[in-house]
Design a protein around this motif. Structure first.
Motif, mmCIF file in Angstrom:
data_model
loop_
_atom_site.group_PDB
_atom_site.id
_atom_site.type_symbol
_atom_site.label_atom_id
_atom_site.label_comp_id
_atom_site.label_asym_id
_atom_site.label_seq_id
_atom_site.Cartn_x
_atom_site.Cartn_y
_atom_site.Cartn_z
ATOM 1 N N VAL A 1 0.863 -1.178 0.000
ATOM 2 C CA VAL A 1 0.000 0.000 0.000
ATOM 3 C C VAL A 1 0.897 1.224 0.000
ATOM 4 C CG1 VAL A 1 -1.736 1.304 1.271
ATOM 5 C CG2 VAL A 1 -1.826 -1.196 1.252
ATOM 6 N N ASP A 2 0.525 2.156 -0.849
ATOM 7 C CA ASP A 2 1.362 3.317 -1.069
ATOM 8 C C ASP A 2 0.470 4.558 -1.013
ATOM 9 O OD1 ASP A 2 3.599 4.652 -1.643
ATOM 10 O OD2 ASP A 2 3.864 3.892 -3.694
ATOM 11 N N SER B 1 -2.587 10.612 -3.701
ATOM 12 C CA SER B 1 -3.064 9.403 -4.364
ATOM 13 C C SER B 1 -2.807 8.178 -3.503
ATOM 14 C CB SER B 1 -2.382 9.244 -5.730
ATOM 15 O OG SER B 1 -0.988 9.100 -5.543
ATOM 16 N N VAL B 2 -3.543 7.113 -3.821
ATOM 17 C CA VAL B 2 -3.424 5.851 -3.100
ATOM 18 C C VAL B 2 -3.151 4.747 -4.114
ATOM 19 C CG1 VAL B 2 -4.572 4.218 -1.559
ATOM 20 C CG2 VAL B 2 -5.101 6.654 -1.393
ATOM 21 N N ASP C 1 0.657 -2.106 -7.869
ATOM 22 C CA ASP C 1 0.940 -1.089 -8.885
ATOM 23 C C ASP C 1 -0.337 -0.481 -9.454
ATOM 24 O OD1 ASP C 1 0.160 -3.341 -10.169
ATOM 25 O OD2 ASP C 1 2.119 -3.774 -11.085
ATOM 26 N N ARG C 2 -1.477 -0.708 -8.749
ATOM 27 C CA ARG C 2 -2.733 -0.104 -9.195
ATOM 28 C C ARG C 2 -2.928 1.233 -8.498
ATOM 29 N NH1 ARG C 2 -7.753 -3.348 -7.625
ATOM 30 N NH2 ARG C 2 -6.598 -3.898 -5.747
ATOM 31 N N ASP C 3 -3.288 2.265 -9.265
ATOM 32 C CA ASP C 3 -3.702 3.528 -8.655
ATOM 33 C C ASP C 3 -5.199 3.405 -8.357
ATOM 34 O OD1 ASP C 3 -4.567 6.044 -8.017
ATOM 35 O OD2 ASP C 3 -3.357 7.067 -9.528
ATOM 36 N N VAL C 4 -5.552 3.374 -7.090
ATOM 37 C CA VAL C 4 -6.958 3.140 -6.726
ATOM 38 C C VAL C 4 -7.639 4.407 -6.209
ATOM 39 C CG1 VAL C 4 -6.532 0.717 -6.148
ATOM 40 C CG2 VAL C 4 -6.381 2.453 -4.362
ATOM 41 N N THR C 5 -6.969 5.552 -6.358
ATOM 42 C CA THR C 5 -7.494 6.782 -5.763
ATOM 43 C C THR C 5 -8.958 7.023 -6.117
ATOM 44 O OG1 THR C 5 -5.274 7.630 -6.116
ATOM 45 C CG2 THR C 5 -6.921 9.203 -5.364
ATOM 46 N N LEU C 6 -9.335 6.774 -7.375
ATOM 47 C CA LEU C 6 -10.694 7.083 -7.822
ATOM 48 C C LEU C 6 -11.586 5.848 -7.903
ATOM 49 C CD1 LEU C 6 -9.737 9.646 -10.615
ATOM 50 C CD2 LEU C 6 -10.593 10.137 -8.317
ATOM 51 N N LEU C 7 -11.056 4.714 -7.450
ATOM 52 C CA LEU C 7 -11.815 3.465 -7.556
ATOM 53 C C LEU C 7 -12.876 3.386 -6.445
ATOM 54 C CD1 LEU C 7 -11.263 1.162 -9.612
ATOM 55 C CD2 LEU C 7 -10.122 -0.062 -7.756
#
Lengths: 289, 360
Positions: free
Chosen positions: B8-9, B63-64, B68-74
């Motif tokens: 988690v990033d 962002s989150v 390696d998935r950007d999930v910020t808007l998920l």
């Protein structure tokens, strides 16, 4: 020793019961005077006319007009209830998920008509729906119809106006129930992978069912006894049970017959309440938990 | 069951509500399989941060990333993470089995596979055979276990927990902490755990992140956090420390009133230094041991009996108050003078912790 202690507590208990009874007495008297006695008088009248008689009931169960009127009353009430649910559920849902402030606006719009008299609202619908009314005029000017539609003086007009008057009785219990559904249940649904549709269908809807049942019972029972609205918008062709009662008294001076109709309707309502109370506790229908 | 954890990033995440900064520029990296606790007082932003991770709250900026998935808007239902809520959030109109099977339904798994998976998930939390029970028939601890089973049945690689044990009584809570540790080892998922209970965080976590006023103050392994607090806030929040104002003397000593204390640690620059004295690190001077130990003498002002230990309150000649903890067994307790008596205590230079008032 063995006998005296229970004696004292028993006497104490009895005195306490008497005190409680004394406290409840005024309320019991009011109920007796205003509800039990009149209803008892009503029932008595329906079976006593220079001696015991079941003539009034025989007539209700044998004459066609009574049957048709009861059937029509139940049909209209059922239609109003289903339509109120169909219209009321989205309204209550919107109010329950709307941001603070907006929910008050939505509920205010629902409750606002309450402040106008039923008579005024019935005449307002008459003005809208009649042959030369606003709606027919508009449709003709738009060229959508040649002849005015029969929107009033029939069952349709009765249903529309009754629906309008009773909608708050559907929306308010629905809203009260929906508001109590914890938001974290919906978040939990989403976090477990359920999209909005599945979360609504499997979580929100089942938890709102007590409100659905409460609203439907209220609207249905109130619609059964509606009088002014069907009288004004039914145009004499839509004869509901309440109008039978009124005609029996006003036209024929038949208090016994009117009372019998009232008793049968009361029994029908009681039967419905009893059936519903087997599914949910009645106190929740009445808004307490 | 072990599908491994997901990293988690969180990159410079902030959340503003009008003028209030619920979360202020937090950057946090969590390794796969790591157990990280978010610890802080109420209003520190830990729940906001968890909400951002779960997708229930949109960050104002930052962002989150999961792996390696950007999930910020998920949206939450597409994140594929398990969440255990503070009040369990079990569906009251469903049985235990239906609750636990809910994620399978949401993922359109064939119904024939449900019973086996539900059995396994319930067995994992020690509730085998409870499928048909109603939620209202369960105790608080059992509800907690059902919530865990429901969050783990779809084998998420990341599980978020929002104070899941806070509604349980102390004994059950401590037993569940050990169980959660075990469970974490077995399933190998990454766990991010919100709590305001420092002991809980220290017991279970690989690393603990301390939040204050929406900011990340320090993230470290429990022992580092306890023995190397970044500032006075962390020192006061972790463990039982008296914080005393001191002045720097040279690179390896500070002045506490008229006493000079030596420290083997690096003393931070600048003024506004505080000495963090953990009550368990003060020992009653027996005249033996390391001559380099710092010594402080004061009057005993109170002795509080707390079962397995005694807490002794001490006042130094200049009025400074501090406390030490002694085991309550006879050998230790008999060395404590009565209230009003003089007591000399020692603090080893290795344990002499000097922190800045606030992190620069």
């Amino acid at each position: 020793m063995t006998g005296s202690a229970p004696d004292i507590s028993l006497r104490h208990q009895r005195r306490e019961q008497l005190t409680m009874l004394a406290l409840a007495l005024p309320a019991l008297l009011v109920i007796l005077l205003l509800i039990v006695l009149p209803v008892g008088w009503l029932a008595w009248q329906s079976i006593w006319h220079n001696g015991f008689t079941f003539e009034n009931y025989r007539r209700i169960f044998s004459e066609d007009i009574y049957w048709r009127s009861f059937a029509l009353t139940f049909e209209i009430s059922l239609a109003v209830t289903l339509l109120a649910l169909l219209l009321g559920y989205p309204i209550a849902y919107a109010a329950s998920i709307a941001p603070r402030g907006w929910n008050i606006v939505i509920l205010a719009l629902v409750v606002l008509p309450f402040w106008t008299s039923v008579l005024v609202r019935a005449y307002a619908w008459l003005a809208l729906l009649q042959r030369t009314g606003v709606i027919n005029q508009l449709l003709r000017q738009l060229g959508l119809i040649d002849e005015p539609l029969a929107l009033v003086h029939n069952t349709f007009g009765t249903v529309v106006a009754t629906l309008h008057i009773l909608l708050p009785f559907m929306v308010l219990p629905l809203y009260a129930t929906m508001q109590k559904i914890p938001r974290d249940l919906l978040q939990a649904g989403a976090s477990l992978g359920a999209g909005p549709v599945l979360t609504f269908w499997r979580v929100f809807l089942p938890l709102s069912l007590p409100g659905v049942l409460a609203g439907c019972t209220l609207v249905f029972v109130l619609a059964l006894g509606f009088y002014i609205t069907p009288e004004l918008l039914g145009g004499g062709r839509t004869v509901m049970v309440s109008m039978l009662v009124s005609r029996n008294v006003e036209l024929y001076d038949q208090w016994g017959a009117a009372s019998a109709v009232g008793v049968v309707l009361l029994a029908a309502v009681a039967a419905i309440f009893f059936a519903v109370s087997r599914f949910i506790p009645l106190d929740r229908v009445l808004g307490q938990k | 069951m072990d599908k491994g954890g997901e990293s988690v990033d969180i990159r410079s995440a902030s959340k503003h509500y009008d003028a209030v900064r619920a979360l202020d520029n937090v950057t946090l990296n969590v390794a796969p399989r790591e157990f990280v606790s978010l610890l802080g007082p109420s209003g520190s932003g830990k729940t906001t941060l968890l909400g951002i991770l779960g997708g229930f709250i949109q960050p104002s900026s930052g962002s989150v990333h999961f792996g390696d998935r950007d999930v910020t808007l998920l949206p939450p239902h597409k994140r594929d993470i398990g969440v255990v809520f503070q009040n369990y959030a079990l569906f009251p109109h469903m049985s235990v089995g239906e609750n636990v099977a809910f994620p399978l339904r949401a993922r359109r798994l064939p119904k024939a596979d449900w019973p086996k998976k539900v059995n396994a998930a319930l067995a994992m939390v020690g509730l085998a055979g409870y499928e048909s029970r109603g939620i209202s028939q369960l105790s608080g601890g059992q509800r907690q276990r059902v919530a865990l089973a429901r969050a783990m049945i779809f084998e998420p690689r990341l599980i978020l927990m929002d104070e899941p044990l806070s509604a349980l009584d102390k004994q059950l809570r401590e037993a569940m902490q050990i169980e959660l540790r075990e469970l974490h080892r077995r399933i190998g998922a990454t766990i991010i755990y919100v709590t305001h209970d420092q002991r809980e965080a220290l017991t279970m976590s690989d690393r603990v992140a301390i939040l204050k006023d929406g900011k990340l103050v320090q993230i470290d392994a429990p022992q580092r956090l306890h023995d190397h607090p970044a500032d006075a806030f962390v020192a006061s929040f972790i463990g039982e420390a008296s914080l005393l104002p001191v002045h720097p003397v040279d690179s390896c000593s500070v002045a506490l009133g008229s006493s000079i204390l030596r420290s083997t640690r690096r003393i931070p620059d600048g003024d506004g230094l505080m000495l963090a004295v953990h009550s368990e690190k003060l020992l009653i001077d027996d005249g033996k041991g390391d001559a380099a130990r710092n010594r402080l003498t004061g009057k005993v002002t109170d002795i509080v009996y707390q079962g397995e230990s005694l807490r002794v309150f001490l006042q130094l000649p200049d009025g400074t108050a501090l406390s030490l903890r002694q085991p309550s067994h006879y050998e230790a307790a008999r060395r404590i003078p009565p209230v009003g008596g003089d007591l000399t205590v020692t603090l080893h230079p290795e344990d002499t912790i000097v922190v800045p008032k606030a992190r620069q």
